[in-house]
Design a protein around this motif. Structure first.
Motif: not given
Length: 296
Positions: A196-206, A212-218
């Motif tokens: 991905i370019e420019g934007n990034r992903v995030w989560s407000r989950g506990w 990384r800007e493209d990587w979420v761990v839950l």
């Protein structure tokens, strides 16, 4: 000796030599196979399916795929709690680079109806050297006639840290009329690099983190019992139009008929999104919010 006599033998030798050379070329062509065409490497993130659990040409898919070379040895099979997973995906948002104060929810209720059953089942059936890939296309909801169809893709696997979600496409607008073609070869996230370019992903989950800007761990919540039923692929112009507008099915009921409950929190957050986008008035927001809270 005349000129014609000297030329005669020379011409004959030339003809024989030419015939012999031509025969040798033909013989060589017949005995030597042409070199095989070089195999074209797939673009980063494009992976073949071991098994397709759900698919609609204009809407998306859920696939079981092989782990990356740097990955593997995952904690699979694992059965995730469907309701937890639904809320966890609902909490993931896109943060736009140009406007840090603006966030966009990546998955709405209709998306989750289609993706959650396949993701739960895929991880429950995957081996340690496999992952699950998902892709979903649709509009953002509301009055979106002029908004393009947007694509989001994810590679999902569970390791010692929890549920890893690697994004390959992040709410990416698609050319009009080419949704099916893009879905067919849509890349999912990869350890090799950020797609991905420019934007990034995030989560407000506990307990969530973003390596990384493209990587979420839950953190993972598991469950026992029967696996959820997979949604049936919808067909026809009516269904395609409904999918494009990403309107949720009634109270979280899947297209396949089995219920995936929509939480009170999810309904309140969706209501807040509609209000923030100016799609409902203050009076409508307050009235509907009170109605939802009465169910507690």
């Amino acid at each position: 000796m005349g000129e014609s006599e000297m030329q005669g033998p020379g011409k004959g030798v030339f003809r024989l030599a030419a015939i012999g050379l031509f025969a040798g070329v033909l013989g060589g062509c017949a005995s030597v196979a042409p070199p095989p065409e070089a195999e074209q490497e797939a673009p980063p993130g494009v992976v073949p399916a071991i098994e397709t659990l759900w698919s609609e040409p204009e809407r998306g898919w859920v696939r079981r795929v092989a782990a990356e070379a740097e990955g593997g040895d995952y904690r699979h099979p694992v059965q995730l709690d469907a309701q937890w997973l639904r809320q966890a995906l609902y909490d993931i948002k896109l943060r736009e680079q140009e406007r840090e104060d603006r966030t966009v929810r990546l998955f709405d209720a209709a998306d989750l109806d289609l993706l959650v059953p396949g993701l739960v089942r895929g991880l429950a059936e995957a081996g340690p050297e496999e992952a699950v890939a998902i892709a979903v296309a649709g509009r953002r909801g509301g009055f979106t006639f002029f908004d393009p169809v947007r694509l989001t893709t994810v590679r999902a696997f569970v390791d010692e840290r929890g549920l890893n979600l690697l994004f390959g496409a992040l709410d990416e607008p698609l050319p009009q009329g080419e949704t099916a073609a893009y879905l067919e070869r849509a890349p999912v996230g990869t350890r090799e690099g950020v797609l991905i370019e420019g934007n990034r992903v995030w989560s407000r989950g506990w307990g969530s983190s973003t390596p990384r800007e493209d990587w979420v761990v839950l953190p993972v919540e598991t469950a026992d019992g029967a696996l959820p039923e997979l949604p049936q692929a919808r067909r026809g112009a009516e269904d395609s139009e409904a999918a494009d507008t990403r309107e949720p099915t009634s109270e979280g009921t899947q297209a396949g008929g089995s219920a995936v409950p929509v939480t009170i929190r999810e309904r309140l957050e969706r209501l807040e999104d509609l209000h923030d986008d100016g799609l409902i008035t203050d009076e409508e927001y307050e009235a509907k919010r009170a109605e939802i809270l009465e169910e507690l």
